[in-house]
Design a protein around this motif. Structure first.
Motif, mmCIF file in Angstrom:
data_model
loop_
_atom_site.group_PDB
_atom_site.id
_atom_site.type_symbol
_atom_site.label_atom_id
_atom_site.label_comp_id
_atom_site.label_asym_id
_atom_site.label_seq_id
_atom_site.Cartn_x
_atom_site.Cartn_y
_atom_site.Cartn_z
ATOM 1 N N VAL A 1 0.815 -1.222 0.000
ATOM 2 C CA VAL A 1 0.000 0.000 0.000
ATOM 3 C C VAL A 1 0.845 1.267 0.000
ATOM 4 O O VAL A 1 0.309 2.364 -0.164
ATOM 5 C CB VAL A 1 -1.012 0.035 1.178
ATOM 6 N N ALA A 2 2.136 1.114 0.148
ATOM 7 C CA ALA A 2 3.023 2.279 0.142
ATOM 8 C C ALA A 2 2.841 3.053 -1.163
ATOM 9 O O ALA A 2 2.761 2.481 -2.241
ATOM 10 C CB ALA A 2 4.475 1.838 0.299
ATOM 11 N N GLY A 3 2.737 4.351 -1.044
ATOM 12 C CA GLY A 3 2.586 5.190 -2.224
ATOM 13 C C GLY A 3 1.141 5.447 -2.616
ATOM 14 O O GLY A 3 0.871 6.330 -3.415
ATOM 15 N N LYS A 4 0.219 4.667 -2.089
ATOM 16 C CA LYS A 4 -1.191 4.905 -2.370
ATOM 17 C C LYS A 4 -1.723 5.883 -1.324
ATOM 18 O O LYS A 4 -1.276 5.879 -0.193
ATOM 19 C CB LYS A 4 -1.962 3.590 -2.343
ATOM 20 N N ARG A 5 -2.715 6.688 -1.715
ATOM 21 C CA ARG A 5 -3.224 7.709 -0.798
ATOM 22 C C ARG A 5 -4.740 7.645 -0.707
ATOM 23 O O ARG A 5 -5.416 7.188 -1.624
ATOM 24 C CB ARG A 5 -2.823 9.097 -1.278
ATOM 25 N N GLY A 6 -5.258 8.140 0.395
ATOM 26 C CA GLY A 6 -6.687 8.336 0.586
ATOM 27 C C GLY A 6 -7.520 7.092 0.382
ATOM 28 O O GLY A 6 -7.179 6.001 0.833
ATOM 29 N N GLN B 1 -5.355 2.035 10.691
ATOM 30 C CA GLN B 1 -4.019 1.526 10.363
ATOM 31 C C GLN B 1 -3.437 2.252 9.148
ATOM 32 O O GLN B 1 -2.227 2.478 9.075
ATOM 33 C CB GLN B 1 -4.083 0.028 10.065
ATOM 34 N N MET B 2 -4.294 2.579 8.203
ATOM 35 C CA MET B 2 -3.853 3.240 6.974
ATOM 36 C C MET B 2 -3.721 4.757 7.155
ATOM 37 O O MET B 2 -3.277 5.453 6.246
ATOM 38 C CB MET B 2 -4.830 2.957 5.823
ATOM 39 N N LYS B 3 -4.179 5.242 8.327
ATOM 40 C CA LYS B 3 -4.157 6.685 8.610
ATOM 41 C C LYS B 3 -4.952 7.467 7.567
ATOM 42 O O LYS B 3 -4.522 8.515 7.063
ATOM 43 C CB LYS B 3 -2.723 7.197 8.718
ATOM 44 N N VAL B 4 -6.132 6.921 7.270
ATOM 45 C CA VAL B 4 -7.044 7.495 6.294
ATOM 46 C C VAL B 4 -8.433 7.548 6.935
ATOM 47 O O VAL B 4 -8.830 6.588 7.587
ATOM 48 C CB VAL B 4 -7.095 6.604 5.020
#
Length: 104
Positions: free
Chosen positions: A18-23, A60-63
């Motif tokens: 998931v690194a680099g993916k946002r929102g 966990q994803m901080k989203v």
């Protein structure tokens, strides 16, 4: 809570994916990944995720959990995500040759 931790905790190797993916895209990758590892299939849509699961993974994803509602369930992004998830887990789609072998 134990079930959430056991089945929906995003592991270190999964975090790399998931690194680099946002929102919403970040959450939209993580939730189907964890669903596939638990159920052996991809989810059909948002309705397959209880709100507490979305909230747990979102933290966990901080989203914000609400961003998952904007995730697109059709199109090139989800197809790419499914391909990456299959590769990560060591699966691939069934080919015509595979189908022939099964029927033989």
């Amino acid at each position: 809570m134990d079930e959430l931790v056991e089945h929906w905790t995003v592991l270190d190797d999964e975090l790399e994916l998931v690194a680099g993916k946002r929102g919403g895209t970040r959450l939209g990758f993580a939730l189907p990944l964890k669903h596939y590892t638990r159920h052996g299939r991809f989810p059909r849509g948002r309705a397959e995720f209880p709100d507490e699961v979305v909230a747990f993974v979102a933290r966990q994803m901080k989203v914000p959990a609400a961003e998952f509602d904007s995730y697109q369930w059709t199109g090139s992004t989800i197809e790419y995500h499914r391909t990456r998830i299959r590769e990560h887990l060591g699966f691939r789609g069934c080919s015509a040759q595979d189908a022939e072998k099964l029927t033989a």
